[in-house]
Design a protein around this motif. Sequence first.
Motif, PDB file in Angstrom:
ATOM      1  N   ARG A   1      37.244  23.136  51.319  1.00 19.02           N
ATOM      2  CA  ARG A   1      36.291  24.157  50.888  1.00 19.02           C
ATOM      3  C   ARG A   1      36.288  25.333  51.841  1.00 19.02           C
ATOM      4  N   ASP A   2      36.521  25.067  53.115  1.00 17.30           N
ATOM      5  CA  ASP A   2      36.597  26.174  54.071  1.00 17.30           C
ATOM      6  C   ASP A   2      37.778  27.091  53.758  1.00 17.30           C
ATOM      7  N   ASP A   3      38.914  26.495  53.384  1.00 17.00           N
ATOM      8  CA  ASP A   3      40.067  27.304  52.974  1.00 17.00           C
ATOM      9  C   ASP A   3      39.705  28.173  51.772  1.00 17.00           C
ATOM     10  N   ILE A   4      39.058  27.546  50.795  1.00 22.14           N
ATOM     11  CA  ILE A   4      38.683  28.262  49.583  1.00 22.14           C
ATOM     12  C   ILE A   4      37.721  29.399  49.901  1.00 22.14           C
ATOM     13  N   ALA A   5      36.724  29.122  50.728  1.00 26.29           N
ATOM     14  CA  ALA A   5      35.724  30.141  51.055  1.00 26.29           C
ATOM     15  C   ALA A   5      36.363  31.333  51.766  1.00 26.29           C
ATOM     16  N   ARG A   6      37.268  31.048  52.692  1.00 25.21           N
ATOM     17  CA  ARG A   6      37.926  32.125  53.431  1.00 25.21           C
ATOM     18  C   ARG A   6      38.757  32.997  52.500  1.00 25.21           C
ATOM     19  N   VAL A   7      39.546  32.344  51.633  1.00 27.43           N
ATOM     20  CA  VAL A   7      40.405  33.090  50.725  1.00 27.43           C
ATOM     21  C   VAL A   7      39.584  33.808  49.659  1.00 27.43           C
ATOM     22  N   ALA A   8      38.515  33.162  49.179  1.00 26.81           N
ATOM     23  CA  ALA A   8      37.669  33.783  48.159  1.00 26.81           C
ATOM     24  C   ALA A   8      37.077  35.092  48.664  1.00 26.81           C
ATOM     25  N   GLU A   9      36.624  35.101  49.884  1.00 26.67           N
ATOM     26  CA  GLU A   9      36.028  36.309  50.449  1.00 26.67           C
ATOM     27  C   GLU A   9      37.050  37.436  50.579  1.00 26.67           C
ATOM     28  N   GLU A  10      38.310  37.066  50.870  1.00 24.18           N
ATOM     29  CA  GLU A  10      39.350  38.077  51.052  1.00 24.18           C
ATOM     30  C   GLU A  10      39.950  38.528  49.724  1.00 24.18           C
ATOM     31  N   LEU A  11      40.123  37.585  48.800  1.00 20.89           N
ATOM     32  CA  LEU A  11      40.868  37.880  47.574  1.00 20.89           C
ATOM     33  C   LEU A  11      40.001  38.502  46.493  1.00 20.89           C
ATOM     34  N   TYR A  12      38.818  37.957  46.261  1.00 20.52           N
ATOM     35  CA  TYR A  12      37.966  38.428  45.174  1.00 20.52           C
ATOM     36  C   TYR A  12      37.057  39.543  45.701  1.00 20.52           C
ATOM     37  N   ARG A  13      37.371  40.762  45.269  1.00 18.87           N
ATOM     38  CA  ARG A  13      36.672  41.944  45.765  1.00 18.87           C
ATOM     39  C   ARG A  13      36.057  42.684  44.574  1.00 18.87           C
ATOM     40  N   PRO A  14      34.825  42.381  44.223  1.00 19.62           N
ATOM     41  CA  PRO A  14      34.212  43.011  43.047  1.00 19.62           C
ATOM     42  C   PRO A  14      34.167  44.527  43.142  1.00 19.62           C
ATOM     43  N   GLU A  15      34.124  45.048  44.351  1.00 18.49           N
ATOM     44  CA  GLU A  15      34.093  46.504  44.512  1.00 18.49           C
ATOM     45  C   GLU A  15      35.413  47.160  44.099  1.00 18.49           C
ATOM     46  N   ASP A  16      36.502  46.380  44.016  1.00 12.24           N
ATOM     47  CA  ASP A  16      37.810  46.912  43.623  1.00 12.24           C
ATOM     48  C   ASP A  16      38.161  46.628  42.165  1.00 12.24           C
ATOM     49  N   LEU A  17      37.256  46.016  41.437  1.00 11.07           N
ATOM     50  CA  LEU A  17      37.540  45.556  40.089  1.00 11.07           C
ATOM     51  C   LEU A  17      37.685  46.730  39.119  1.00 11.07           C
ATOM     52  N   SER A  18      38.733  46.665  38.277  1.00 13.47           N
ATOM     53  CA  SER A  18      38.975  47.677  37.250  1.00 13.47           C
ATOM     54  C   SER A  18      39.050  47.008  35.881  1.00 13.47           C
ATOM     55  N   PHE A  19      38.722  47.792  34.850  1.00 14.26           N
ATOM     56  CA  PHE A  19      38.755  47.304  33.475  1.00 14.26           C
ATOM     57  C   PHE A  19      39.493  48.313  32.596  1.00 14.26           C
ATOM     58  N   VAL A  20      40.299  47.804  31.675  1.00 13.08           N
ATOM     59  CA  VAL A  20      40.841  48.592  30.579  1.00 13.08           C
ATOM     60  C   VAL A  20      40.339  47.943  29.296  1.00 13.08           C
ATOM     61  N   VAL A  21      39.644  48.715  28.480  1.00 13.21           N
ATOM     62  CA  VAL A  21      39.024  48.194  27.259  1.00 13.21           C
ATOM     63  C   VAL A  21      39.578  48.977  26.075  1.00 13.21           C
ATOM     64  N   VAL A  22      40.205  48.266  25.146  1.00 18.90           N
ATOM     65  CA  VAL A  22      40.774  48.887  23.954  1.00 18.90           C
ATOM     66  C   VAL A  22      39.929  48.470  22.751  1.00 18.90           C
ATOM     67  N   GLY A  23      39.300  49.438  22.104  1.00 22.74           N
ATOM     68  CA  GLY A  23      38.428  49.156  20.973  1.00 22.74           C
ATOM     69  C   GLY A  23      37.390  50.246  20.843  1.00 22.74           C
ATOM     70  N   GLN A  24      36.213  49.869  20.365  1.00 18.88           N
ATOM     71  CA  GLN A  24      35.084  50.794  20.246  1.00 18.88           C
ATOM     72  C   GLN A  24      33.845  50.134  20.843  1.00 18.88           C
ATOM     73  N   PRO A  25      33.894  49.826  22.155  1.00 20.22           N
ATOM     74  CA  PRO A  25      32.788  49.108  22.788  1.00 20.22           C
ATOM     75  C   PRO A  25      31.509  49.936  22.809  1.00 20.22           C
ATOM     76  N   GLU A  26      30.432  49.340  22.387  1.00 19.06           N
ATOM     77  CA  GLU A  26      29.145  50.036  22.339  1.00 19.06           C
ATOM     78  C   GLU A  26      28.442  49.960  23.688  1.00 19.06           C
ATOM     79  N   GLY A  27      27.983  51.108  24.162  1.00 21.88           N
ATOM     80  CA  GLY A  27      27.209  51.138  25.389  1.00 21.88           C
ATOM     81  C   GLY A  27      28.015  50.987  26.657  1.00 21.88           C
ATOM     82  N   LEU A  28      29.319  51.048  26.583  1.00 24.67           N
ATOM     83  CA  LEU A  28      30.170  50.918  27.773  1.00 24.67           C
ATOM     84  C   LEU A  28      30.667  52.307  28.144  1.00 24.67           C
ATOM     85  N   GLN A  29      30.255  52.761  29.306  1.00 23.89           N
ATOM     86  CA  GLN A  29      30.598  54.106  29.734  1.00 23.89           C
ATOM     87  C   GLN A  29      31.858  54.108  30.588  1.00 23.89           C
TER      88      GLN A  29
END
Length: 435
Positions: free
Chosen positions: A404-432
């Motif tokens: 779990r320590d390995d997972i926690a260390r890697v999770a903190e480094e790898l998963y960066r919500p501040e860097d997350l990007s989205f590409v949405v193809v369609g007509q999404p309502e309320g998504l700016q």
Amino acid sequence: MIRAALAALLLLAAPALAEVEVQEVTSPGGIDAWLVEDHSIPFTALEIRFVPGAALDRAGKRGAVNLMAGLLEEGTGDLDAQGFAAARDALAAGFGYDASDDAVSVSARFLTENRDAAVDLLRRSLVEPAFTQEAVDRVRDQVLSIIASEATDPGAVARKTWDAKAHPDHPYGRPIVGTRDSVTGLTRDDIVQAHRDTLVRAGLHVSAVGDITPEALGTLLDELLGDLPAASEAPMPGDAGWSIAPSVEVVEFDIPQSVILFGHEGIERDDEDFFPAYLLTHIFGGGGFESRLMEEVRVERGLTYGIAAYLAPREYAEALLGQAASANDTAAELVDVVRAEWGRIAEGVTEEELEEAKTYLTGAYPLRFDGNANIAQILVAMQMDGLSPDYIDTRNDRIEAITRDDIARVAEELYRPEDLSFVVVGQPEGLQPTN
């Protein structure tokens, strides 16, 4: 009846994982390969990878390597496409040719009694392809049809948009099939050049599984591949980089359900933390109902039928990606939930989640080795990943050793919500859009 007999042999060719003993073979001409001998049935599977692949497309010639790969079975010498197919079928052999950015792939299946003739026919397709203008025009039309079809496929549009944003100055940023303009402009000379650029002995990876000895395989390799050029004439691609800034891009498409791609830069396959990252990403978005994304997005909220996240390490770039589809009126909520879960997984996982993932991944691994053809594909993929033959024996132990320590260390480094990007193809309502 001959093809049916080969199919029956394919089903029988399924040695257990414990019996997979990899031998490293070098031909008299210096071609390296991995071999798993299995003399229980008179059949051999052969996998060849020429690395890199369509990433070697010349400037302005995107789609040339893909088109070239599609032409390898369209005739050689005095055999046209129909003659080649008839000769192959008469030998009860199976050949497959494909191209990705990272490799041109060749697969072969043949009976021992027809091995010499099958290898000779395969050699002719690789070394002496005809590339007749008639065949070029016919296969080009097929590719143009694919390009037209992908323009109406929201999933393909999403992928094309993502790749162009991530790698705008690299072949990865353009569709492997090319564009209508680039493919229309390809000449026979361009196809010949693509062949010289990619089908070379440098960067070659080969595996064989079945009824063949190391000595016989060495002879086969020289006969099959020895006449190919030693090295490519094309400049090697550089690192693809990563150019997507954290954003939401909406591509308007008149469909009732939005297709959503998301992610950010990932981790290299040879990174010492790849195994913890792999295990972590299985827990997060492995695709089954036990994954966090599936639990939160489908089970708890009913926003999609399916959602997954995965690591995508490639030769010149690496990514951590995910994909889903949701009705236009719920797509914005799905994006919000993914963001939240991306941040939550960065905090680590529970002991129960870790043990369940280990049990699944170690138990499922032996099931992949369910036939000569599958084993050959696994072995050649291992070579491309820079793994050693003993990986088959050590892989599950390496997963079991993750804490779990390995997972926690890697999770903190790898998963960066501040860097997350989205590409949405369609007509999404309320998504700016924020791009």
